[in-house]
Motif scaffolding. Structure first.
Motif, PDB file in Angstrom:
ATOM      1  N   MET A   1      -7.936   0.584   1.816  1.00 28.45           N
ATOM      2  CA  MET A   1      -7.031  -0.555   1.855  1.00 28.45           C
ATOM      3  C   MET A   1      -6.386  -0.698   3.236  1.00 28.45           C
ATOM      4  O   MET A   1      -5.861   0.274   3.783  1.00 28.45           O
ATOM      5  CB  MET A   1      -5.943  -0.379   0.791  1.00 28.45           C
ATOM      6  CG  MET A   1      -5.003  -1.570   0.671  1.00 28.45           C
ATOM      7  SD  MET A   1      -5.859  -3.059   0.125  1.00 28.45           S
ATOM      8  CE  MET A   1      -6.556  -2.478  -1.422  1.00 28.45           C
TER       9      MET A   1
ATOM     10  N   HIS B   1      -3.573  -1.408   5.964  1.00 27.69           N
ATOM     11  CA  HIS B   1      -2.124  -1.230   5.901  1.00 27.69           C
ATOM     12  C   HIS B   1      -1.448  -2.595   6.000  1.00 27.69           C
ATOM     13  O   HIS B   1      -1.823  -3.436   6.813  1.00 27.69           O
ATOM     14  CB  HIS B   1      -1.644  -0.331   7.039  1.00 27.69           C
ATOM     15  CG  HIS B   1      -2.004   1.106   6.854  1.00 27.69           C
ATOM     16  ND1 HIS B   1      -1.324   1.942   6.013  1.00 27.69           N
ATOM     17  CD2 HIS B   1      -3.003   1.854   7.397  1.00 27.69           C
ATOM     18  CE1 HIS B   1      -1.869   3.156   6.038  1.00 27.69           C
ATOM     19  NE2 HIS B   1      -2.903   3.118   6.872  1.00 27.69           N
ATOM     20  N   ASP B   2      -0.438  -2.813   5.176  1.00 28.08           N
ATOM     21  CA  ASP B   2       0.372  -4.018   5.275  1.00 28.08           C
ATOM     22  C   ASP B   2       1.767  -3.596   5.726  1.00 28.08           C
ATOM     23  O   ASP B   2       2.421  -2.808   5.063  1.00 28.08           O
ATOM     24  CB  ASP B   2       0.433  -4.786   3.951  1.00 28.08           C
ATOM     25  CG  ASP B   2       0.846  -3.910   2.788  1.00 28.08           C
ATOM     26  OD1 ASP B   2       0.498  -2.708   2.793  1.00 28.08           O
ATOM     27  OD2 ASP B   2       1.534  -4.413   1.884  1.00 28.08           O
TER      28      ASP B   2
ATOM     29  N   LYS C   1       0.822  -1.211   0.000  1.00 24.71           N
ATOM     30  CA  LYS C   1       0.000   0.000   0.000  1.00 24.71           C
ATOM     31  C   LYS C   1       0.857   1.263   0.000  1.00 24.71           C
ATOM     32  O   LYS C   1       0.599   2.206  -0.765  1.00 24.71           O
ATOM     33  CB  LYS C   1      -0.927   0.009   1.209  1.00 24.71           C
ATOM     34  CG  LYS C   1      -1.760   1.284   1.305  1.00 24.71           C
ATOM     35  CD  LYS C   1      -2.676   1.287   2.507  1.00 24.71           C
ATOM     36  CE  LYS C   1      -3.434   2.601   2.625  1.00 24.71           C
ATOM     37  NZ  LYS C   1      -4.359   2.617   3.772  1.00 24.71           N
TER      38      LYS C   1
ATOM     39  N   GLU D   1      -1.856 -10.549   0.443  1.00 24.79           N
ATOM     40  CA  GLU D   1      -1.593 -10.269   1.852  1.00 24.79           C
ATOM     41  C   GLU D   1      -2.864 -10.350   2.683  1.00 24.79           C
ATOM     42  O   GLU D   1      -2.834 -10.782   3.845  1.00 24.79           O
ATOM     43  CB  GLU D   1      -0.982  -8.869   1.993  1.00 24.79           C
ATOM     44  CG  GLU D   1      -0.620  -8.481   3.406  1.00 24.79           C
ATOM     45  CD  GLU D   1       0.599  -9.219   3.932  1.00 24.79           C
ATOM     46  OE1 GLU D   1       0.772  -9.241   5.158  1.00 24.79           O
ATOM     47  OE2 GLU D   1       1.363  -9.781   3.112  1.00 24.79           O
ATOM     48  N   HIS D   2      -3.995  -9.976   2.099  1.00 24.25           N
ATOM     49  CA  HIS D   2      -5.209  -9.779   2.890  1.00 24.25           C
ATOM     50  C   HIS D   2      -6.355 -10.732   2.552  1.00 24.25           C
ATOM     51  O   HIS D   2      -7.411 -10.638   3.178  1.00 24.25           O
ATOM     52  CB  HIS D   2      -5.710  -8.338   2.728  1.00 24.25           C
ATOM     53  CG  HIS D   2      -4.725  -7.306   3.184  1.00 24.25           C
ATOM     54  ND1 HIS D   2      -4.292  -7.205   4.484  1.00 24.25           N
ATOM     55  CD2 HIS D   2      -4.074  -6.332   2.502  1.00 24.25           C
ATOM     56  CE1 HIS D   2      -3.427  -6.207   4.594  1.00 24.25           C
ATOM     57  NE2 HIS D   2      -3.282  -5.659   3.406  1.00 24.25           N
TER      58      HIS D   2
ATOM     59  N   SER E   1      -0.725  -4.307  -6.581  1.00 26.92           N
ATOM     60  CA  SER E   1      -2.093  -4.730  -6.258  1.00 26.92           C
ATOM     61  C   SER E   1      -2.135  -6.206  -5.896  1.00 26.92           C
ATOM     62  O   SER E   1      -2.845  -6.619  -4.967  1.00 26.92           O
ATOM     63  CB  SER E   1      -3.021  -4.455  -7.447  1.00 26.92           C
ATOM     64  OG  SER E   1      -3.084  -3.082  -7.741  1.00 26.92           O
TER      65      SER E   1
ATOM     66  N   LEU F   1      -0.981  -6.772  -2.346  1.00 26.91           N
ATOM     67  CA  LEU F   1      -2.033  -6.441  -1.383  1.00 26.91           C
ATOM     68  C   LEU F   1      -3.109  -7.517  -1.334  1.00 26.91           C
ATOM     69  O   LEU F   1      -3.588  -7.894  -0.253  1.00 26.91           O
ATOM     70  CB  LEU F   1      -2.649  -5.090  -1.745  1.00 26.91           C
ATOM     71  CG  LEU F   1      -1.728  -3.877  -1.555  1.00 26.91           C
ATOM     72  CD1 LEU F   1      -2.355  -2.642  -2.193  1.00 26.91           C
ATOM     73  CD2 LEU F   1      -1.480  -3.635  -0.072  1.00 26.91           C
TER      74      LEU F   1
END
Length: 465
Positions: free
Chosen positions: A188, A190-191, A79, A128-129, A122, A125
């Motif tokens: 979004m 946060h990572d 992000k 990751e989630h 993208s 992200l």
């Protein structure tokens, strides 16, 4: 190396939609130059060489920055890097919109090239989630919307430039990118950084990669004229070989290379790169030749279509391209990546060879282009999805970045190859290429597509979820 891993936060549907909107907007902004290049050449009084430079500068900077963005995203968090990257893109879009002359427009396009790195970020992200099954579908949606955006930009650029001005064809998608970036920043999760090895940017590798890509694009852009100047061709090829050799040597020895060539040792990665290149060569031949056929005079063997009519003829292809990403994501999830790629290659071969055989009616071109757009979306999305989910999570950006760089290079090669075919097929003193030049282009692109089946056969079936 110290690795930190926080508990993942689940990405909501609104965040996925924001990434999709961003992909759609950046795709539209990326594609506005190609269909309006004659208008830009006329208004800015550009030579053919300057027009060629304008048409490839975004590809060069994009191919260069994609692996950089992917690696930084893997190291510092997707992000954070994505938002900063899109700020550069927005600045480039505004510079292009306000450009009074060619040098300023070139600067804007150089800044806009940063947009190509948005896709691997993208994907970082998304992985990751989201759980693996949902991430495959989400990657397909984002990829498909980016493809749909490029087609939408191609369709709308001409009417906007003619109805308003060339400035608005850059300004409108830039405003959409700004809005989408704000949404991503707000929605979004946060990572946190997942890599902290203390290594800086690989500047020698970055510089040599820049030289390699710039020289390659020069060779491709000047290819039709270089045949008459073999000495210049030999010099450029020697420079290209020197840059490529130096870059490979530096990256192999670097402690923290910007592009980890060891990743190409992974069978899934190098096979995806080879297939993506071959598929994008075939796709770009159709992207270049089909509108050219539409625009040719109806007194010859074309259709004499205006920019608006050409946009309408290409609309089914735009719809097919937009649907291909999500369809590919679901297909990979249900049947595996090899089945999806095989189907895509078959559809593309039918489309290309069908256009070579029959192109006397407008609907022949409409159907053929739609099949090719659908096939390209199926194949490239499946390749990116397969690559993104076959490597460690920390290597997602690097691996998908390699595939997306290959996509850019394959597209550039196909476009320049198409231009060379038409140039060689144009009789002296005439502006009308022989019909056989179009046939040869479609046949050769179809042959490359069919040959890609040799690589497809070696792919693993891919996980079914």
């Amino acid at each position: 190396m110290t690795t930190t891993q926080a508990a993942p936060l689940h990405m909501g549907k609104a965040a996925v939609r924001a990434l999709g909107i961003l992909a759609l907007a950046t795709g539209a902004l990326e594609s506005v130059v190609t269909p309006t290049l004659p208008l830009l050449r006329r208004e800015l009084q550009m030579s053919h060489a300057e027009g060629a430079l304008l048409s490839i500068v975004l590809l060069v900077t994009g191919a260069l920055l994609t692996p950089v963005a992917g690696k930084l995203g893997d190291r510092y968090g997707g992000k954070q890097v994505l938002v900063r990257l899109m700020a550069v893109v927005c600045a480039g879009g505004l510079v292009s919109a306000l450009a009074p002359n060619l040098p300023v427009l070139l600067l804007g396009q150089i800044l806009q090239g940063a947009m190509v790195g948005a896709l691997p970020l993208s994907f970082i992200l998304v992985r990751e989630h989201l759980p693996e099954g949902e991430s495959k579908v989400a990657i397909g949606v984002v990829s498909g919307l980016f493809v749909g955006g490029t087609v939408a930009g191609t369709l709308s650029a001409g009417p906007v430039a003619e109805g308003l001005s060339r400035h608005w064809m850059f300004a409108l998608p830039t405003l959409a990118v700004i809005g989408a970036t704000v949404l991503v920043n707000r929605l979004m999760p946060h990572d946190p950084p997942r890599r902290s090895d203390g290594a800086g940017i690989d500047w020698p590798g970055l510089g040599l990669l820049s030289g390699t890509l710039v020289t390659l694009m020069l060779v491709l852009a000047l290819a039709p004229d270089l045949a008459a100047r073999p000495l210049m061709l030999a010099v450029l090829l020697a420079v290209l070989a020197a840059f490529a050799t130096g870059w490979t040597a530096v990256e192999r020895r670097a402690a923290a290379p910007m592009v980890d060539l060891r990743m190409l040792g992974c069978p899934e990665v190098w096979k995806s790169c080879v297939l993506t290149f071959m598929i994008c060569v075939g796709t770009s031949v159709a992207v270049y030749l089909v509108p050219a056929l539409f625009a040719l005079s109806a007194d010859a063997y074309g259709f004499g279509a205006s920019a608006t009519r050409i946009g309408l003829f290409l609309l089914p292809g735009a719809v097919a391209a937009s649907l291909a990403g999500p369809l590919s994501g679901f297909g990979v999830r249900r049947f595996g990546s090899r089945a999806v790629v095989t189907a895509g290659v078959f559809i593309m071969a039918v489309g290309l060879l069908g256009l070579a055989a029959v192109h006397t009616e407008a609907w022949h071109l409409v159907v053929g282009k739609a099949l090719i757009a659908l096939a390209n979306g199926l194949c490239v999305t499946a390749m990116v999805t397969s690559t993104a989910t076959s490597v460690d999570r920390g290597d997602t950006g690097i691996a998908t970045g390699l595939v997306l760089v290959t996509r850019v290079i394959g597209f550039a090669v196909g476009v320049q190859f198409s231009g060379a075919i038409l140039t060689a097929g144009t009789p002296a003193g005439s502006d009308l290429p022989a019909e056989s030049a179009f046939v040869a282009g479609f046949v050769l692109a179809g042959a490359v597509t069919v040959l890609s089946l040799l690589v497809v056969r070696t792919l693993s079936k891919g996980a079914r979820i």
